[in-house]
Write a protein that holds these residues in place. Structure first.
Motif, short mmCIF file in Angstrom:
data_model
loop_
_atom_site.label_atom_id
_atom_site.label_comp_id
_atom_site.label_asym_id
_atom_site.label_seq_id
_atom_site.Cartn_x
_atom_site.Cartn_y
_atom_site.Cartn_z
N UNK A 151 14.23 62.70 59.31
CA UNK A 151 14.07 61.66 59.94
C UNK A 151 12.97 60.67 59.92
N UNK A 152 11.57 61.51 59.91
CA UNK A 152 10.11 60.96 59.83
C UNK A 152 10.11 60.12 58.39
N UNK A 153 10.89 60.46 57.51
CA UNK A 153 10.77 59.92 56.08
C UNK A 153 12.11 58.97 55.85
N UNK A 154 12.64 58.78 56.84
CA UNK A 154 13.87 57.67 56.89
C UNK A 154 15.25 58.09 56.15
N UNK A 155 15.18 59.40 55.98
CA UNK A 155 16.49 59.98 55.37
C UNK A 155 17.77 60.21 56.04
#
Length: 210
Positions: free
Chosen positions: A206-210
């Motif tokens: 989630x932190x890297x936008x996946x």
């Protein structure tokens, strides 16, 4: 993946228990079908040291065990005991996945636990139910995979059902739970760590936008 697809089909709403169980059963069957040869090699290697010297196969490592099984018994023998292996994995995953999702909802919504407490609590419950659901099938699977023919070439069991019937007659239903405390100590930490690591991986995604 299966759970996420099911939630999408359910318009984002939490899944009922039977759908969680079905996702677990399906995932377990797929994984066990792929991993059955390695599981057979493990069982054979563990049982080898307990056999009389004349009956030992003297496997040196997992790859040697797999190659010997293919050479001596044929490629399809790599899936000997695959039926019980798949059923055992289905039972383990059903207990693991369904109880975890249900416990997360209970810990979070009913008890008001925080994220860390919810994951640890739910994973503990999941580990216990995974062990409880799978041990009878694991017992049968192990008996089938490690059996040796007698002097007349006859195996002690003709199949999984025959093993279940003879075991039940010999020791009753609790015979299938022989060694449950040790089995639980083996399975539960594995299940707990799986959920804890999965939770951390999902947070990272989630932190890297996946």
């Amino acid at each position: 993946i299966l759970t996420n697809k099911a939630i999408e089909a359910n318009d984002g709403k939490p899944l009922p228990l039977y759908q969680k169980a079905l996702c677990g059963l399906t995932a377990g069957a797929i994984g066990a079908s792929v991993g059955s040869p390695a599981d057979l090699a493990l069982i054979r290697m563990q049982a080898d040291a307990t056999l009389p010297l004349a009956q030992r196969r003297h496997y040196t490592n997992a790859f040697h065990a797999l190659s010997r099984i293919v050479a001596d018994e044929g490629v399809l023998s790599l899936w000997k005991g695959a039926g019980p292996t798949v059923v055992r994995a289905m039972a383990l995953n059903m207990g693991m996945l369904a109880s975890y999702d249900q416990s997360v909802e209970f810990c979070r919504d009913s008890l008001g636990f925080g994220e860390a407490s919810t994951v640890v609590g739910a994973s503990t419950v999941s580990g216990f139910f995974a062990a409880a659901c799978s041990l009878p099938f694991d017992y049968v699977k192990t008996q089938i995979q490690k059996m040796q023919p007698d002097a007349q070439g006859k195996y002690p069991y003709t199949g999984s059902v025959d093993c279940v019937v003879k075991t039940f007659k010999a020791g009753g239903p609790f015979k299938f739970y022989t060694g449950f405390p040790v089995y639980c100590v083996r399975i539960a930490p594995h299940v707990m760590m799986t959920w804890i690591f999965l939770n951390q991986i999902q947070k990272f995604e989630k932190t890297i936008g996946l």
